[in-house]
Design an enzyme around this catalytic site. Structure first.
Site, mmCIF file in Angstrom:
data_model
loop_
_atom_site.group_PDB
_atom_site.id
_atom_site.type_symbol
_atom_site.label_atom_id
_atom_site.label_comp_id
_atom_site.label_asym_id
_atom_site.label_seq_id
_atom_site.Cartn_x
_atom_site.Cartn_y
_atom_site.Cartn_z
ATOM 1 N N GLU A 1 73.726 -20.402 -4.690
ATOM 2 C CA GLU A 1 73.178 -21.752 -4.583
ATOM 3 C C GLU A 1 72.989 -22.021 -3.101
ATOM 4 O O GLU A 1 73.959 -22.173 -2.371
ATOM 5 C CB GLU A 1 74.164 -22.747 -5.220
ATOM 6 C CG GLU A 1 73.748 -24.189 -5.091
ATOM 7 C CD GLU A 1 74.813 -25.175 -5.621
ATOM 8 O OE1 GLU A 1 75.700 -24.748 -6.391
ATOM 9 O OE2 GLU A 1 74.741 -26.345 -5.259
ATOM 10 N N ASP B 1 77.164 -35.228 -0.550
ATOM 11 C CA ASP B 1 77.968 -34.240 0.158
ATOM 12 C C ASP B 1 79.132 -34.843 0.932
ATOM 13 O O ASP B 1 79.008 -35.880 1.560
ATOM 14 C CB ASP B 1 77.089 -33.415 1.106
ATOM 15 C CG ASP B 1 76.225 -32.442 0.333
ATOM 16 O OD1 ASP B 1 76.772 -31.777 -0.561
ATOM 17 O OD2 ASP B 1 75.017 -32.366 0.592
#
Lengths: 275, 440
Positions: A59, A70
């Protein structure tokens, strides 16, 4: 359109790898690293090292200025990549270079706006040309993703949608029906980052996905991400899920100990996939 | 005009709007959407909010004619809508009380907010104190420095202020951090978003809570002048005060609407926040709108002397109003805004927020264009108490600054008398622009 892309894939490369990993081991290990961190070449080398040390699916995160999903470790890495001049085109360069060296399917993890600005159709076409497998879209849900769904139908690219502990059954079905490769199981209500305990909510969510029709049949499968950082956590997750996704722990290893360090951590995490 | 522009309810305004958000937040957005629809249909909600506005906010806010200021705006009749007189000092309280009531309705006990200038953070901290809720405010580190007074206000009100050190350390990063907090704490937390941006239902809901500004002003101007204004002007960052005052006039085709964006050092430089003027369509913070971005879709840094306008995005309804030509969006530089700031101080005895000074600067240009027969309604969205230090330093009238006064300060002090002509204002602009130039 080339022949390879005109034929829609019932089973995706990512789905097949995950299925195979579940047949021979406890499940699949999916490793995340951002493109361009600490620089383009080392991010390529690090991704290759992941595959050489037991990661089944890559990924690759595309650095973005406003990454709301994030946590601090990945933010720091992607911000540094942006400051060192990351460009979107680097993603295709990286995918091509990695695919030339190792045979693991590569998903790009990207926020929506960069894809939108590049042109969704053009992005899909270029990703296919580079040898990429598809996209994970953290801020694009099925109900807002018509254009991407259409582009991935045309190209046969995988599309991984996210599910969360707060998703309704109706929304789980939507994600299951529209995902190809796997369904991303957000283990906990929070952003990316290592945690001591992977939330029990993950197991509940995987159970709910299966109750709503999800199967490990090569086109879908449930892979759990967010908070996984140790081989024990990988093993724990693979007891009920089809794949375990590790990000921040790898990024931290890369940032602290370079390519050799990230290889070591990947090798250790992979021990969690044995049965 | 046959369409009813006031009827737009989202999620999309033309091609703009929508909901581009992590799945983890969809349930919370659905919850707030449903609660809001329910509240809209419940007369007790409206009554409760109206009562709070009457007894706490101080609504209706008055309008004030500004004839001495108007002399510098081509002699146009300038009418100020005094949102600066609201409790907490700006229009932000309108939306905050509405959302806080809603949050309480759905059982949330913790409010989080982003803030730029600190006005929205102060308003949210105020509502949290009033309702006995916990409050965390995210504020870009850069903004905590230039709006230190508002940081102290929030802390006095019992809120925790968290300086955001990621990204550009300004308003956009404060939004990112608030979203991250919300993802992790959605169970007990409401994200009290402070502008008409973000994912649906925020642009519609925040607009609805602010449309009282224009509804009051429309009646007040009609009563005062017997006619609708020729133009309504407001500053635009995310665009909450602007949509608030525009909305009542959307279906009055003879009323021109002008939004003034922060042009910082100028739109020919890289240091500005003129989103609609210089940006292009994209997705930022959960909706499709217009934004400042590079060719890769990375959000660009914005700049404005005004922290509240220093945002590289804009609410989707503004992007739509611009695209259909209903409202016009024009850039105002730091220097123009500061000149208008001082002009209002010295002609009317009102210290405006630097954000609102952008609308005043726009009104000066517009008044000169439209002439003495025109009536211009200006959204005076906030007061300038929080900006005294910034303005004091800009004009060199802070004592400690005077000690180290350079040429700029001396010049500014020398011209610290009433300015009484359009030409002189222009000269002042140039002096100030040069002064700022030497400082950087």
């Amino acid at each position: 359109m080339s022949e390879a892309t005109s034929e829609l894939r019932a089973t995706s490369p990512v789905g097949s790898v995950i299925q195979a990993a579940n047949a021979t081991r406890a499940g699949a290990l999916i490793g995340y690293l951002p493109v361009g961190f600490p620089n383009l070449q080392q991010s390529i080398d690090a991704a290759v090292a992941l595959v050489e040390n037991g990661v089944d699916v890559l990924e690759l995160g595309l650095p973005y200025s406003d990454p709301v999903m994030d946590g601090p470790v990945i933010q720091k890495a992607t911000q540094s990549a942006l400051e060192s001049g990351f460009h979107l085109s680097d993603a295709f360069t990286a995918v091509e270079a990695i695919r030339a060296r190792v045979d693991a399917p590569i998903l790009l993890m990207t926020y929506y706006n960069p894809v939108l600005q590049y042109g969704i159709e053009r992005f899909a076409t270029d990703l296919v040309s580079a040898g990429g497998a598809g996209l994970i879209t953290p801020d694009l849900t099925v109900d807002s993703g018509a254009e991407w769904i259409s582009a991935s139908e045309r190209t046969g690219l995988d599309r991984v949608f996210l599910t969360a502990p707060t998703s309704t059954d109706e929304r789980l079905k939507l994600a299951i029906e529209n995902s190809r490769g796997f369904v991303y199981v957000v283990s906990t209500m929070g952003v990316t980052g290592a945690r001591n305990d992977v939330d029990a909510a993950a197991r509940t969510l995987v159970d709910r996905l299966r109750a709503n029709g999800l199967e490990t049949d090569g086109s879908s499968g449930a892979c759990v991400g967010i908070g996984i950082s140790t081989p024990d956590q990988v093993a724990e997750v693979l007891a009920y899920a089809d794949g375990a996704i590790v990000g921040s722990a790898l990024v931290r290893a890369l940032s602290e100990d370079g390519v050799a360090g990230v290889a070591r951590v990947a090798r250790s995490l992979a021990t969690g996939t044995t049965r | 005009m046959t369409t009813h522009l006031r009827d737009e309810q989202g999620p999309f305004f033309g091609e703009f709007g929508g909901r581009f958000m992590p799945e983890s937040l969809i349930a919370a957005l659905d919850e707030i959407s449903a609660a809001y629809e329910e509240a809209k249909a419940d007369p007790t909600f409206a009554a409760e909010l109206a009562e709070l506005h009457r007894t706490y906010t101080g609504r209706p806010s008055i309008i004030t004619e500004a004839p001495r200021f108007g002399e510098h705006a081509g002699g146009a009749r300038i009418i100020l809508k005094r949102e600066d007189l609201n409790h907490t000092g700006s229009h932000k309280i309108n939306n905050v009380l509405g959302q806080a009531l809603l949050a309480r309705r759905i059982g949330k006990t913790r409010l989080i907010a982003e803030t730029g200038a600190g006005q929205h953070g102060v308003a949210t901290a105020t509502a949290a104190a009033l309702f006995g809720m916990k409050c965390v405010v995210y504020m870009g580190e850069v903004d905590t420095e230039r709006q230190a007074l508002n940081v102290a206000r929030m802390r006095l009100l019992g809120a925790e202020v968290i300086p955001v050190t990621t990204g550009t350390r300004t308003l956009k990063d404060a939004l990112n951090e608030a979203f991250r907090d919300w993802v992790a704490n959605v169970e007990d937390t409401h994200y009290l978003l402070g502008t008409v941006a973000g994912p649906h239902p925020f642009p519609v809901m925040v607009r609805d809570f602010h449309k009282v500004i224009g509804e009051e002003a429309r009646e007040q101007v009609l009563e005062l002048t017997g006619a609708l204004p020729d133009a309504v002007v407001a500053c635009v960052g995310g665009g909450s005060n602007a949509i608030g005052i525009f909305h009542a006039f959307l279906d009055d085709p003879d009323v021109k609407l002008y939004g003034y964006e922060a042009a910082g050092d100028g739109i020919d430089t890289l240091r500005h926040a003129a989103t609609i003027t210089m940006g292009r369509p994209g997705v930022l913070h959960g909706s499709r709108s217009i934004m400042l971005q590079d060719s890769d879709g990375q959000t660009l840094d914005s700049h404005s002397i005004s922290a509240g306008l220093d945002y590289p995005g804009v609410g989707p309804e503004h992007a739509w109003l611009s695209s259909i030509g209903r409202a016009e969006y024009l850039p105002i530089t730091d220097a123009q805004a500061m000149s208008a700031f001082r002009l209002l101080c010295q002609t009317e005895g009102i210290i405006p927020a630097i954000e609102s000074a952008h609308a005043l600067a726009g009104a000066i240009d517009l008044g000169r264009e439209l002439g003495p027969d025109a009536t211009i309604l200006v959204s005076l969205s906030g007061r300038g108490d929080k900006d005294v230090e910034t303005a004091g330093r800009y004009f060199g009238v802070l004592d400690e600054q005077a000690l180290v006064a350079g040429t700029r300060e001396q010049n500014a002090l020398d011209s610290n008398e009433l300015i009484d002509g359009a030409v002189e204002v222009d000269e002042l602009d140039r002096d100030l622009a040069q002064g700022m130039g030497t400082e950087r």
